[in-house]
Design an enzyme around this catalytic site. Sequence first.
Site, short mmCIF file in Angstrom:
data_model
loop_
_atom_site.label_atom_id
_atom_site.label_comp_id
_atom_site.label_asym_id
_atom_site.label_seq_id
_atom_site.Cartn_x
_atom_site.Cartn_y
_atom_site.Cartn_z
N PRO A 75 2.89 1.26 -1.91
CA PRO A 75 3.75 0.93 -0.79
C PRO A 75 3.03 0.11 0.27
O PRO A 75 1.85 0.33 0.55
CB PRO A 75 4.14 2.30 -0.23
CG PRO A 75 3.26 3.30 -0.89
CD PRO A 75 2.36 2.61 -1.84
N GLU A 76 3.74 -0.83 0.81
CA GLU A 76 3.24 -1.61 1.94
C GLU A 76 4.01 -1.14 3.17
O GLU A 76 4.76 -0.18 3.08
CB GLU A 76 3.41 -3.11 1.64
CG GLU A 76 2.74 -3.47 0.32
CD GLU A 76 2.92 -4.93 -0.09
OE1 GLU A 76 2.92 -5.80 0.77
OE2 GLU A 76 3.07 -5.16 -1.31
N LYS A 136 -0.18 1.26 6.88
CA LYS A 136 0.39 1.86 5.67
C LYS A 136 0.09 3.35 5.60
O LYS A 136 0.28 3.98 4.56
CB LYS A 136 -0.17 1.16 4.43
CG LYS A 136 0.05 -0.35 4.41
CD LYS A 136 -0.63 -0.99 3.21
CE LYS A 136 -0.73 -2.49 3.36
NZ LYS A 136 -1.58 -3.09 2.33
N ARG A 154 -1.73 8.07 -10.33
CA ARG A 154 -3.12 7.66 -10.45
C ARG A 154 -4.08 8.45 -9.57
O ARG A 154 -5.29 8.23 -9.62
CB ARG A 154 -3.24 6.16 -10.16
CG ARG A 154 -2.55 5.31 -11.22
CD ARG A 154 -2.43 3.86 -10.79
NE ARG A 154 -3.69 3.15 -10.93
CZ ARG A 154 -3.82 1.87 -10.63
NH1 ARG A 154 -2.79 1.17 -10.19
NH2 ARG A 154 -4.98 1.28 -10.77
N ARG A 191 -7.05 -9.83 -6.81
CA ARG A 191 -5.63 -9.50 -6.82
C ARG A 191 -4.82 -10.65 -7.40
O ARG A 191 -5.03 -11.82 -7.05
CB ARG A 191 -5.13 -9.21 -5.39
CG ARG A 191 -6.03 -8.29 -4.59
CD ARG A 191 -6.15 -6.91 -5.21
NE ARG A 191 -4.87 -6.28 -5.36
CZ ARG A 191 -4.22 -5.64 -4.38
NH1 ARG A 191 -4.78 -5.54 -3.21
NH2 ARG A 191 -3.06 -5.10 -4.60
#
Length: 303
Positions: A2-3, A58, A111, A262
């Site tokens: 999530p951002e 965040k 994760r 990224r």
Amino acid sequence: MPELPEVETIKNVLLPIVKNRKILGVEILRKSVVYGLKEEFIEFVTGTSILNITRRGKFLIFHLSEQKVIISHLRMEGKYYELAENEALSKYARVVFHLDNQTKLCYDDLRSFGRMAMSDEASYLTSKPLIDLGPEPFDITDVNFLYKQGQKTKRPIKTSLLSQKLFVGLGNIYVDEVLFKSGLHPLTPTKYLSIDDWEMVVAHSKSILKDAIASGGTTVKSYRPGKDISGNFQTQLRIYGRRGQKCVVCHRNLRFIKVGGRGTTFCPQCQLHAHSPLKIAIVGKIAAGKSTVLDIFMQAGYC
DNA sequence: CTTTTATCCTGTGGGC
DNA sequence: TGCCCACAGGATAAAA
């Protein structure tokens, strides 16, 4: 995962569900998710009430009674949802808060990258990890500090924006959207951004993040702000996830590169390298290495 | 001090 | 089908 828009949405969905609920007990099913000793965390939280939930960047901030605070970061896959006490936990439940209304607040994290830390009202904003964060994008009225900070580094602009130190909230999805809309190549050295560039970056960050919040965030993979709720900003993404497609503006083939590890999608036409020549001639005999040089330039996204 | 690298985890999808 | 590799929305401690 999530951002800023997703965390904001999660906060909004979660707060009415757990506000003023007392925490009767806590189960930690994966201890690496909690900083410090498991027993210490359980002792810290048990018996407190959830007074409020706020967001900083965040990070989700749970404000508990007794001036206690839990700082929670969902990283890639973390998610919160409520279950009735008698419902079965998911395979990926990592922390479970038992509440005083026959429900349990579950923290799921496939994760296990997410983290929870204990803190308190007096110090959570001025100690790590929040101390290092830049301002909230919606609070920025003057971009001068960004220009000055940016002058100090030649790191790619994308890397700088992802660091959360200039300002917070952008992750890999929205940073690509912001750079596309701003017409900036993701590898542009940060020090080359002008005041006008920064004005544009901030303005587009605000508008994209605001629109994404209005849409409940972006659902890619597994993100869900709450049970049976998903965001739908993904339908408005103009560059992220369009690898292999054509630019929605100029119809050239989009390019995919790695920036700071990224995955990065950008348009070679709409996002030119600032302060770099527009045309370069490469001359030489057969087998002199022209195409090798060209490949290197193309790899770097210059043409 | 700044910048890069490794690392924390698990799953999915593509290529062979 | 099975195996191996690349990749996935993030931050941080350690190393350079």
